[in-house]
Motif scaffolding. Structure first.
Motif, PDB file in Angstrom:
ATOM      1  N   TRP A 137       0.833  -1.197   0.000  1.00  0.00           N
ATOM      2  CA  TRP A 137       0.000   0.000   0.000  1.00  0.00           C
ATOM      3  C   TRP A 137       0.870   1.250   0.000  1.00  0.00           C
ATOM      4  CZ3 TRP A 137      -0.944   4.462   2.620  1.00  0.00           C
ATOM      5  CH2 TRP A 137      -2.146   5.125   2.347  1.00  0.00           C
ATOM      6  N   ALA A 138       1.928   1.258   0.817  1.00  0.00           N
ATOM      7  CA  ALA A 138       2.803   2.431   0.902  1.00  0.00           C
ATOM      8  C   ALA A 138       3.530   2.693  -0.412  1.00  0.00           C
ATOM      9  CB  ALA A 138       3.811   2.254   2.032  1.00  0.00           C
ATOM     10  N   PHE A 139       3.897   1.611  -1.101  1.00  0.00           N
ATOM     11  CA  PHE A 139       4.670   1.755  -2.343  1.00  0.00           C
ATOM     12  C   PHE A 139       3.825   1.512  -3.587  1.00  0.00           C
ATOM     13  CE2 PHE A 139       7.916   0.977   0.851  1.00  0.00           C
ATOM     14  CZ  PHE A 139       8.906   1.883   0.498  1.00  0.00           C
ATOM     15  N   LYS A 140       2.524   1.739  -3.459  1.00  0.00           N
ATOM     16  CA  LYS A 140       1.645   1.544  -4.623  1.00  0.00           C
ATOM     17  C   LYS A 140       2.020   2.529  -5.724  1.00  0.00           C
ATOM     18  CE  LYS A 140      -2.039   4.531  -2.792  1.00  0.00           C
ATOM     19  NZ  LYS A 140      -1.326   4.923  -1.563  1.00  0.00           N
ATOM     20  N   PRO A 141       1.876   2.132  -6.984  1.00  0.00           N
ATOM     21  CA  PRO A 141       2.219   3.018  -8.101  1.00  0.00           C
ATOM     22  C   PRO A 141       1.399   4.302  -8.067  1.00  0.00           C
ATOM     23  CG  PRO A 141       1.895   0.760  -8.849  1.00  0.00           C
ATOM     24  CD  PRO A 141       1.435   0.803  -7.433  1.00  0.00           C
ATOM     25  N   VAL A 142       2.026   5.378  -8.485  1.00  0.00           N
ATOM     26  CA  VAL A 142       1.336   6.670  -8.524  1.00  0.00           C
ATOM     27  C   VAL A 142       0.352   6.687  -9.695  1.00  0.00           C
ATOM     28  CG1 VAL A 142       1.638   9.167  -8.755  1.00  0.00           C
ATOM     29  CG2 VAL A 142       3.353   7.797  -7.536  1.00  0.00           C
ATOM     30  N   THR A 143      -0.838   7.176  -9.439  1.00  0.00           N
ATOM     31  CA  THR A 143      -1.841   7.279 -10.496  1.00  0.00           C
ATOM     32  C   THR A 143      -1.337   8.172 -11.626  1.00  0.00           C
ATOM     33  OG1 THR A 143      -3.576   7.046  -8.825  1.00  0.00           O
ATOM     34  CG2 THR A 143      -4.238   7.867 -10.992  1.00  0.00           C
ATOM     35  N   TRP A 144      -1.587   7.738 -12.849  1.00  0.00           N
ATOM     36  CA  TRP A 144      -1.086   8.490 -14.000  1.00  0.00           C
ATOM     37  C   TRP A 144      -1.599   9.927 -13.954  1.00  0.00           C
ATOM     38  CZ3 TRP A 144      -3.209  10.822 -18.439  1.00  0.00           C
ATOM     39  CH2 TRP A 144      -2.274  11.138 -19.433  1.00  0.00           C
ATOM     40  N   GLY A 145      -0.671  10.854 -14.113  1.00  0.00           N
ATOM     41  CA  GLY A 145      -1.040  12.268 -14.117  1.00  0.00           C
ATOM     42  C   GLY A 145      -0.902  12.934 -12.767  1.00  0.00           C
ATOM     43  N   LYS A 146      -0.608  12.155 -11.715  1.00  0.00           N
ATOM     44  CA  LYS A 146      -0.456  12.715 -10.373  1.00  0.00           C
ATOM     45  C   LYS A 146       0.994  12.611  -9.917  1.00  0.00           C
ATOM     46  CE  LYS A 146      -5.168  11.928  -8.737  1.00  0.00           C
ATOM     47  NZ  LYS A 146      -6.001  11.356  -7.654  1.00  0.00           N
ATOM     48  N   LYS A 147       1.390  13.476  -9.013  1.00  0.00           N
ATOM     49  CA  LYS A 147       2.739  13.468  -8.475  1.00  0.00           C
ATOM     50  C   LYS A 147       2.800  12.603  -7.216  1.00  0.00           C
ATOM     51  CE  LYS A 147       3.974  18.083 -10.174  1.00  0.00           C
ATOM     52  NZ  LYS A 147       4.453  19.436  -9.800  1.00  0.00           N
ATOM     53  N   ALA A 148       3.973  12.020  -6.991  1.00  0.00           N
ATOM     54  CA  ALA A 148       4.153  11.189  -5.804  1.00  0.00           C
ATOM     55  C   ALA A 148       4.138  12.050  -4.549  1.00  0.00           C
ATOM     56  CB  ALA A 148       5.475  10.436  -5.893  1.00  0.00           C
ATOM     57  N   ASN A 149       3.460  11.582  -3.520  1.00  0.00           N
ATOM     58  CA  ASN A 149       3.394  12.296  -2.245  1.00  0.00           C
ATOM     59  C   ASN A 149       4.525  11.781  -1.358  1.00  0.00           C
ATOM     60  OD1 ASN A 149       2.773  13.424   0.249  1.00  0.00           O
ATOM     61  ND2 ASN A 149       0.556  13.263  -0.104  1.00  0.00           N
ATOM     62  N   ILE A 150       5.675  12.465  -1.434  1.00  0.00           N
ATOM     63  CA  ILE A 150       6.870  12.008  -0.714  1.00  0.00           C
ATOM     64  C   ILE A 150       6.656  12.055   0.799  1.00  0.00           C
ATOM     65  CG2 ILE A 150       9.333  12.384  -0.357  1.00  0.00           C
ATOM     66  CD1 ILE A 150       8.580  11.405  -3.139  1.00  0.00           C
ATOM     67  N   LYS A 151       5.986  13.097   1.287  1.00  0.00           N
ATOM     68  CA  LYS A 151       5.752  13.219   2.733  1.00  0.00           C
ATOM     69  C   LYS A 151       4.921  12.056   3.251  1.00  0.00           C
ATOM     70  CE  LYS A 151       6.116  18.256   3.079  1.00  0.00           C
ATOM     71  NZ  LYS A 151       5.418  19.514   3.465  1.00  0.00           N
ATOM     72  N   SER A 152       3.884  11.704   2.501  1.00  0.00           N
ATOM     73  CA  SER A 152       3.038  10.576   2.902  1.00  0.00           C
ATOM     74  C   SER A 152       3.829   9.275   2.884  1.00  0.00           C
ATOM     75  CB  SER A 152       1.830  10.475   1.969  1.00  0.00           C
ATOM     76  OG  SER A 152       1.034   9.357   2.289  1.00  0.00           O
ATOM     77  N   LEU A 153       4.669   9.095   1.856  1.00  0.00           N
ATOM     78  CA  LEU A 153       5.485   7.888   1.763  1.00  0.00           C
ATOM     79  C   LEU A 153       6.438   7.779   2.959  1.00  0.00           C
ATOM     80  CD1 LEU A 153       6.508   5.394   0.238  1.00  0.00           C
ATOM     81  CD2 LEU A 153       8.043   6.904  -1.040  1.00  0.00           C
ATOM     82  N   ILE A 154       7.099   8.886   3.294  1.00  0.00           N
ATOM     83  CA  ILE A 154       8.031   8.886   4.428  1.00  0.00           C
ATOM     84  C   ILE A 154       7.302   8.554   5.720  1.00  0.00           C
ATOM     85  CG2 ILE A 154       9.537  10.344   5.834  1.00  0.00           C
ATOM     86  CD1 ILE A 154      10.304  11.822   3.270  1.00  0.00           C
ATOM     87  N   LYS A 155       6.116   9.124   5.878  1.00  0.00           N
ATOM     88  CA  LYS A 155       5.337   8.855   7.085  1.00  0.00           C
ATOM     89  C   LYS A 155       4.992   7.376   7.211  1.00  0.00           C
ATOM     90  CE  LYS A 155       0.920   9.467   7.208  1.00  0.00           C
ATOM     91  NZ  LYS A 155      -0.455  10.053   7.201  1.00  0.00           N
ATOM     92  N   TRP A 156       4.481   6.795   6.116  1.00  0.00           N
ATOM     93  CA  TRP A 156       4.076   5.402   6.168  1.00  0.00           C
ATOM     94  C   TRP A 156       5.265   4.456   6.296  1.00  0.00           C
ATOM     95  CZ3 TRP A 156      -0.374   3.873   7.625  1.00  0.00           C
ATOM     96  CH2 TRP A 156      -1.503   4.645   7.390  1.00  0.00           C
ATOM     97  N   VAL A 157       6.364   4.773   5.620  1.00  0.00           N
ATOM     98  CA  VAL A 157       7.562   3.934   5.745  1.00  0.00           C
ATOM     99  C   VAL A 157       8.094   3.976   7.176  1.00  0.00           C
ATOM    100  CG1 VAL A 157       9.993   3.762   5.078  1.00  0.00           C
ATOM    101  CG2 VAL A 157       8.239   4.023   3.321  1.00  0.00           C
ATOM    102  N   THR A 158       8.060   5.156   7.797  1.00  0.00           N
ATOM    103  CA  THR A 158       8.499   5.284   9.191  1.00  0.00           C
ATOM    104  C   THR A 158       7.626   4.449  10.115  1.00  0.00           C
ATOM    105  OG1 THR A 158       9.310   7.530   8.780  1.00  0.00           O
ATOM    106  CG2 THR A 158       8.943   6.899  11.070  1.00  0.00           C
ATOM    107  N   LEU A 159       6.311   4.524   9.912  1.00  0.00           N
ATOM    108  CA  LEU A 159       5.387   3.753  10.744  1.00  0.00           C
ATOM    109  C   LEU A 159       5.566   2.252  10.543  1.00  0.00           C
ATOM    110  CD1 LEU A 159       2.112   5.866  10.385  1.00  0.00           C
ATOM    111  CD2 LEU A 159       3.556   5.647  12.427  1.00  0.00           C
TER     112      LEU A 159
END
Length: 372
Positions: free
Chosen positions: A300-322
């Motif tokens: 879920w944390a590393f799910k592919p980014v939807t086409w046309g949208k930018k990756a949410n790095i802050k959200s990824l860092i938060k979930w990876v930390t958790l």
């Protein structure tokens, strides 16, 4: 369009998905990759390891045939060959003189509680072979820790093979000989070189990707250097067997490239934490099974980014930390249970959970029948 083309039955694929290889072809490649290591076990202890493998295969195949038909109402699951691969991988983690009834029990549990009760092939979240091994460790602790099942000089064929001595006689040559053949450890650990060659074959055949082994080994050996002042002892063969053939199991591992890198790194981290806390024999089983349990949030944390949208790095860092915090906390909890000899209760809880889950899903299917 010609009439014969219109009337010809079309394959049931979505427009952009093509299935080029069957499950059996994939499993056949895994078996081929394991053949050299199996051959090396014969040089060590003759027929004894082969009998362990044979008993494991027979038990796994019978369990698959009976319980898949009974629980899943499927009678053709043997065609995919997954039961055979599970049995061979399980036997590769065992001692060459493990009693046959214990081997049969472990292989059956690997199939039943590692795959069938999850719903069948591809639905399991834990590696079936390692599940079977943990069942053996919990239900037969005295046998699994007995020194008599690991070594028997009466059956020993070769203590060492000096294949590299043609290049001279030095410490390096001795080390290379030990990598080629060493008559100690589990059945699948006798040749580090053949384990590596098996992994290379699977990579070339694209049955596994490089991401998990790379991340796992890099993390493991970097941390090994960080804690070089500690007397960390481990089996290179056991590490590679787990890395190449267990951690890369498709249903129980991460699905995206970045997810695989993180997943492999976490297994390497957990393995080092186990070794640092005196878990000497189960460190690879624990690390792989524990991180298996976190695959859903990892995907879920590393799910592919939807086409046309930018990756949410802050959200990824938060979930990876958790997720990392959860994995580390679970690791220390498992280490504690290991040292107070309570891992058995974790296995009992797993059995109850899986049976209840299967019964619930069965009742749900009865109440809301699936459409064909």
């Amino acid at each position: 369009m010609p009439t014969e083309t219109i009337n010809k039955p079309q394959p049931l694929y979505t427009p952009f998905v093509r299935a080029r290889d069957s499950v059996w072809e994939i499993m056949s490649d895994v078996l081929l990759a394991l053949v050299p290591c199996a051959a090396m076990s014969y040089f060590a202890y003759g027929e004894a390891p082969f009998l362990v493998m044979f008993v494991a295969v027979i038990s796994a195949v019978l369990a698959e045939f009976v319980f898949a038909a009974f629980f899943l109402n499927k009678k053709d699951t043997l065609k995919d060959g997954s039961a055979i691969v599970t049995a061979i991988l399980l036997s590769f983690t065992l001692a060459p003189f493990t009693p046959w009834y214990v081997v049969a029990f472990g292989a059956a549990m690997a199939v039943i509680f590692g795959k069938i009760l999850w719903g069948g092939l591809g639905r399991n979240i834990l590696n079936p072979a390692l599940v079977g091994r943990e069942f053996m460790t919990v239900f037969f602790p005295a046998i699994m820790t007995s020194g008599s099942i690991w070594y028997n000089k009466d059956y020993l064929n070769f203590k060492e093979l000096s294949v590299f001595n043609i290049f001279g006689d030095s410490g390096l040559i001795t080390y290379l000989n030990s990598l080629f053949f060493k008559s100690s450890g589990a059945i699948g650990e006798y040749s580090v070189i053949f384990l590596v060659l098996g992994g290379v074959y699977l990579l070339l055949r694209r049955r596994i990707s490089w991401h998990i082994p790379f991340a796992l080994l890099v993390t493991f050996f970097i941390l090994l250097q960080v804690f070089a002042y500690k007397d960390i002892r481990f089996s290179v063969g056991g590490l590679l067997l787990g890395t190449i053939f267990m951690a890369t199991d498709m249903p129980s591992s991460a699905s995206t490239k970045n997810g695989k890198l993180y997943y492999g790194a976490m297994i390497g981290l957990v393995a080092i934490l186990c070794l640092l806390n005196d878990v000497r024999h189960e460190y690879m089983s624990y690390s792989i099974l524990l991180v298996n349990a976190f695959v859903v949030p990892i995907n879920w944390a590393f799910k592919p980014v939807t086409w046309g949208k930018k990756a949410n790095i802050k959200s990824l860092i938060k979930w990876v930390t958790l997720i990392t915090a959860g994995i580390v906390a679970a690791t220390y909890a498992l280490i504690y249970l290991h040292h107070v000899d309570c891992v058995r209760y974790l296995v009992f809880a797993y059995i109850i959970f899986l049976i209840c889950r299967f019964c619930f899903m069965t009742m749900k299917d009865i109440e809301y029948p699936k459409s064909n």
